[in-house]
Scaffold this motif. Structure first.
Motif: not given
Length: 303
Positions: A80-82, A119-123, A283-285
């Motif tokens: 959960r780091a940024d 920001p990019v999604d994660v499946g 936007g998880a990553l």
């Protein structure tokens, strides 16, 4: 450039790669504090990510193929780091990198560290993350059974050769697929759930997918009477070929129920199950990508 500090988590097979060494050296000359750690066995990537975060590195670089990218991303998500994430593509197929427009030359790929992280999604499948794609059916079997030696020799073409040599083993699977505004059931040869666009050495299963739209692209290749011809179209690639033989959808989630366990490949990692739930984490990553990456959805107004 106080923020110009990164740690490269390098797949062990690439430890003696002279192009990587030169790329790291030149990136350091550009003013970056760039450390390198090499993986040796399972679990190393996760450990190295945690060590890098504890040491205060704001940027991590996954040096390897789609599997290495997934491992590093998974560890980042769990922490959960940024921290930001970059990819140095060193795999045999580099499906995510090719679709995203990330250069395959180490120095050019490292230059993306100077691009703003987006920001990019994660499946996710049953809670297991994937950055690029989940594949199932015969295509997944081809990916899993292609030898490392053949991949080193032929790159992405190795998957096509393996697929062509295993037509006698073709078996369809059955599933019931359900998502928002979408439902399909029947027998299928191949399945792609795309955050990214391609897998298996260039198979464009989800050619319109983007990684910042909060959605997953679905591609199902039904099992027709002409099995060999259909699979040949799929393995040979090409946007028109895939669209001609597939059922497609774009959904925020997808549930799959099957009478028998379906083999699924998540960015190179094998899984299986009869009850599969696919979700997306918008936007998880934050990833360093080319500004004109084809995988990035542009604002509707073009701004």
């Amino acid at each position: 450039m106080g923020d110009a500090k990164a740690l490269l988590i390098l797949h062990g097979k690439q430890a003696l790669n002279e192009e990587v060494r030169e790329g790291v050296r030149q990136q350091r000359e550009r003013g970056w504090e760039l450390a390198v750690r090499v993986t040796w066995e399972a679990g190393d990537a996760r450990r190295l990510v945690l060590e890098a975060l504890d040491a205060g590195y704001p940027t991590l670089i996954a040096g390897g193929g789609d599997g290495t990218l997934r491992e590093v991303a998974e560890a980042l998500l769990l922490s959960r780091a940024d921290a930001r994430l970059a990819l140095l593509p060193l795999g045999s197929a580099n499906d995510f990198a090719r679709a995203a427009g990330i250069p395959l030359e180490p120095l050019e790929a490292l230059a993306l560290l100077n691009e703003p992280a987006r920001p990019v999604d994660v499946g996710e499948m049953n809670g297991q993350p994937f950055v690029n794609m989940a594949t199932g059916g015969f295509g997944s079997k081809v990916t899993a059974s292609t030898s490392e030696e053949l991949k080193r020799m032929l790159g992405g073409g190795a998957y096509l050769l393996t697929g062509l040599s295993r037509f006698a083993e073709i078996q369809s699977a059955r599933g019931h697929f359900r998502g928002p505004g979408f439902e399909w059931q029947g027998e299928f040869l191949a399945l792609g759930i795309g955050n990214g666009r391609q897998a298996g050495g260039g198979q464009l299963l989800c050619p319109q997918a983007t990684i910042n739209d909060g959605l997953l692209d679905v591609c199902i290749v039904p099992a027709p009477a002409d099995t060999v011809g259909t699979l040949g179209t799929l393995l040979s690639g090409g946007l028109l070929g895939v669209e001609a033989v597939s059922v497609s959808a774009r959904v925020a989630w997808l549930e799959v129920e099957a009478p028998e366990s379906i083999n699924i490949n998540l960015d190179g990692e094998p899984f299986s199950g009869e009850h599969l739930r696919f979700d997306v984490r918008p936007g998880a990553l934050r990833m360093h990508l080319p500004a004109n990456s084809p995988l990035l959805r542009r604002p509707e107004n073009g701004g």
